[in-house]
Design a protein around this motif. Structure first.
Motif, short mmCIF file in Angstrom:
data_model
loop_
_atom_site.label_atom_id
_atom_site.label_comp_id
_atom_site.label_asym_id
_atom_site.label_seq_id
_atom_site.Cartn_x
_atom_site.Cartn_y
_atom_site.Cartn_z
N GLY A 170 29.72 -21.23 -3.94
CA GLY A 170 29.83 -19.77 -3.95
C GLY A 170 29.96 -19.22 -5.36
O GLY A 170 29.45 -19.79 -6.33
N THR A 171 30.69 -18.10 -5.49
CA THR A 171 30.84 -17.47 -6.79
C THR A 171 31.80 -18.24 -7.70
O THR A 171 31.97 -17.88 -8.86
N ALA B 50 26.22 -13.30 -7.56
CA ALA B 50 25.66 -13.34 -6.21
C ALA B 50 24.61 -12.25 -6.03
O ALA B 50 24.72 -11.17 -6.61
N ARG B 66 34.08 -17.29 -2.34
CA ARG B 66 33.02 -16.29 -2.25
C ARG B 66 33.63 -14.91 -2.36
O ARG B 66 34.20 -14.39 -1.41
N LEU B 76 27.28 -13.40 2.45
CA LEU B 76 25.90 -13.23 1.98
C LEU B 76 24.99 -13.04 3.18
O LEU B 76 25.23 -13.64 4.24
N TYR B 82 23.73 -17.73 -4.98
CA TYR B 82 24.77 -17.71 -6.01
C TYR B 82 24.23 -18.31 -7.29
O TYR B 82 23.36 -19.19 -7.26
N SER B 88 23.39 -14.29 -14.16
CA SER B 88 23.62 -12.99 -13.52
C SER B 88 23.43 -11.84 -14.50
O SER B 88 22.79 -10.83 -14.18
#
Lengths: 229, 225
Positions: A170-171, B50, B66, B76, B82, B88
Motif C-alpha cells: 500500500g502507501t 496512490a 493504505r 482503491l 501504489y 508520485s
C-alpha cells in the motif's frame, strides 16, 4: 547464497552514533519503522538530524525521538499532525527545515542515485526559493535543489528476505524505498521474513543491495491509529 | 442553515471533466468526491503514493498500510495502484494530474495562494501543496469566502507566506466563482443564490472584474433550504 543480514535490534542500533543524519521512512504512521524508532529511543545517542516526510502521527513515530531529546534538527515536509514537534520547534529545542513534499522525495532519490541535485519549478516565488540558485532551461525557470544523503536509514517493509530484498504494501511504500536508497547504512524492519528467492524477483521494490541489516518488526506497532481494525 | 462546505464542494465538482485525473486536498476538497456530476468519471490521485482512490472504508475497518495524504484510511478502485513518493510527485510536476482542488488561507488577484502558514501562529509545513500548485494543469481554490472573523480570504495581496505564486486558476466559494484569464486577472462569472453583485463586492478585497455574462443565482442552496 547471498549474505544473511538478519541481526538483533541491539546489533542494528550499534551502527547509529550521536551527530549522525538518519533518514526514516513512513508517512503519518503508514509504514513507520516503529520497531527501529523505539530501538533508537532506547539508545544513548543524541544530536541527530532526522530526514522524514512527517513528524509521525499524534504521539507516535519521529515525535517519540523528539520528545526523548535525541533530535537536534528535523528536515520534513509536514509536522502539523504531531503537536509535540511543533511545540519543541516553538520552544527552540528543535530546528525544523520544512521542504515541499515532492522536493524532499526527489532530494532523497537524487542522493541515492549519486546525483548532486535537480531542477524543479516547485517553490518558485515562495520562501523555499530564498537563497537558492535559479536556472533557465528551454525558456522555463527552475530552482536548483540539492540532493540529500543520510548516514543511516530506518525503513519498514511488509515482506523482506534475509539478504534485504524488500516489498512494501500500500502507501507504506511511499518514502521507505527512497530512504532505503539514500543512506550509507540502511536498516530494514520486516513484518514477514523469507529466504532469498521466495519473494518473486519482479515484485521486489527495494533490491537487497541497498540494505545492510534486517530486523524482525514488532507486529504490535503497525500503521495508523486512525485505521485500526 | 445551509451546509456551506458541501455547497462549495458541489459547485467545485462541476469543474470536473470526464476522464480526468484529479487530486483533492484536505477538508472541503475531499468532499468534492461526493458530488460527481452524472456521466463524469474521474480517477483520484493521492500525492502520498496512490491513484484510483475509492470510497473511504467503513469506520475502524481501514488497512493501516493504505492511507491518504491526511493519514485517513482509503480503499482503491479496481485498476488503482501504489507507488513511491518520487514517482508520485513526478506525476504531479510532469503534468500527468489534470486538476487539483485545495483550500487556502488567502488568495489574491494575481493568483497567489497562501495556504500553509500563519506566521507566529500556525506552523505545519507545506506538505505536497507547493508541488501540486506548480504541477497540476488547473488549480481550483475551494474555500469559504471569509474567515471566521469575517475578513475576506480573497485579499488585495497575500500577506502570509506563499504556497504558490500566480498558480490559482479558479476560485470557488459558497458565494461566487471567479476564473482567471491571461491579461485580465480574475473575472466574476457566477454568483450564488442569496447574494447580489453588491454583496460580492462588499466581501471581496481581491481585484476582479465582472463578466459581461455573469450568471446570478448560479448555484447554492435551493430556495427553502
Amino acid at each position: 547464497m547471498p549474505k544473511n543480514k538478519v541481526v538483533s535490534l541491539d546489533e542494528a542500533m550499534s551502527h547509529i552514533e550521536s551527530g549522525m543524519t538518519v533518514a526514516i521512512g513512513g508517512f503519518l504512521s503508514q509504514g513507520d519503522p516503529l520497531t527501529l524508532i523505539h530501538g533508537l529511543k532506547d539508545t544513548d545517542v543524541e544530536d541527530l538530524t532526522i530526514i522524514s516526510c512527517t513528524g509521525g502521527f499524534r504521539d507516535r513515530g519521529i515525535v517519540e525521538l523528539v520528545n526523548a531529546g535525541k533530535v537536534r534538527r528535523l528536515i520534513a515536509s509536514h509536522i502539523g499532525t504531531t503537536p509535540d514537534v511543533v511545540k519543541a520547534y516553538h520552544a527552540g529545542e528543535l530546528e525544523v527545515e520544512l521542504v515541499p513534499q515532492g522536493t524532499l522525495a526527489e532530494q532523497m532519490r537524487a542522493g541515492g542515485a549519486g546525483l548532486g541535485g535537480f531542477l524543479t519549478p516547485t517553490g518558485l516565488g515562495t520562501v523555499v526559493a530564498e537563497g537558492k540558485q535559479q536556472l533557465q532551461v528551454n525558456g522555463k525557470t527552475y530552482l536548483l535543489e540539492k540532493a540529500l544523503r543520510a548516514d543511516v536509514a530506518l525503513v519498514r517493509a511488509h515482506d523482506g528476505d534475509t539478504w534485504g530484498n524488500l516489498r512494501y504494501r500500500g502507501t507504506a511504500g511511499n518514502y521507505n524505498p527512497l530512504c532505503a536508497a539514500c543512506a550509507d547504512y540502511t536498516i530494514a524492519e520486516v513484518e514477514y521474513l523469507y529466504c532469498p528467492g521466495e519473494i518473486a524477483p519482479e515484485s521486489v521494490h527495494t533490491p537487497g543491495l541497498y540494505v545492510k541489516a534486517v530486523v524482525r518488526a514488532d507486529l504490535y506497532y503497525r500503521g495508523s491509529s486512525l485505521s485500526a481494525c | 442553515m445551509p451546509d456551506i462546505k458541501n455547497i462549495i464542494a458541489a459547485r467545485a465538482a462541476r469543474e470536473l471533466k470526464d476522464g480526468q485525473v484529479i487530486n483533492l486536498g484536505i477538508g472541503i476538497p475531499t468532499l468534492v468526491a461526493n458530488h460527481m456530476p452524472p456521466g463524469v468519471d474521474v480517477v483520484i490521485h493521492s500525492e502520498n503514493g496512490a491513484v484510483g482512490v475509492g470510497p473511504a472504508p467503513e469506520p475502524l475497518c481501514g488497512d493501516p498500510d493504505r492511507g491518504n495524504a491526511g493519514g485517513a484510511p482509503i480503499t482503491l478502485i479496481a485498476g488503482g495502484s501504489y507507488f513511491d513518493s518520487a514517482t508520485s510527485f513526478g506525476m504531479i510536476r510532469g503534468g500527468h494530474v489534470d486538476m487539483t482542488f485545495l483550500g487556502t488561507l488567502q488568495v489574491d488577484g494575481e493568483g497567489n495562494i497562501a495556504s500553509y502558514e500563519i506566521p507566529g501562529k500556525l506552523v505545519a509545513g507545506m506538505g505536497g501543496a507547493m508541488d501540486l500548485l506548480a504541477g497540476a494543469k488547473t488549480v481550483n481554490v475551494v474555500t469559504e469566502h471569509c474567515s471566521k472573523d469575517g475578513a475576506s480570504k480573497l485579499v488585495k495581496k497575500c500577506t502570509f507566506p506563499l504556497t504558490g505564486a500566480g498558480e490559482a486558476d479558479v476560485i470557488i466559494t459558497e458565494r461566487a466563482v471567479f476564473r482567471r484569464y491571461p491579461g485580465k486577472g480574475f473575472v466574476l462569472e457566477e454568483v450564488a443564490r442569496g447574494y447580489t453583485l453588491d454583496d460580492i463586492a462588499a466581501c471581496t478585497d481581491m481585484d476582479y472584474v465582472v463578466s459581461d455574462t455573469v450568471q446570478l443565482e448560479a448555484f447554492g442552496p435551493e430556495p427553502g433550504e
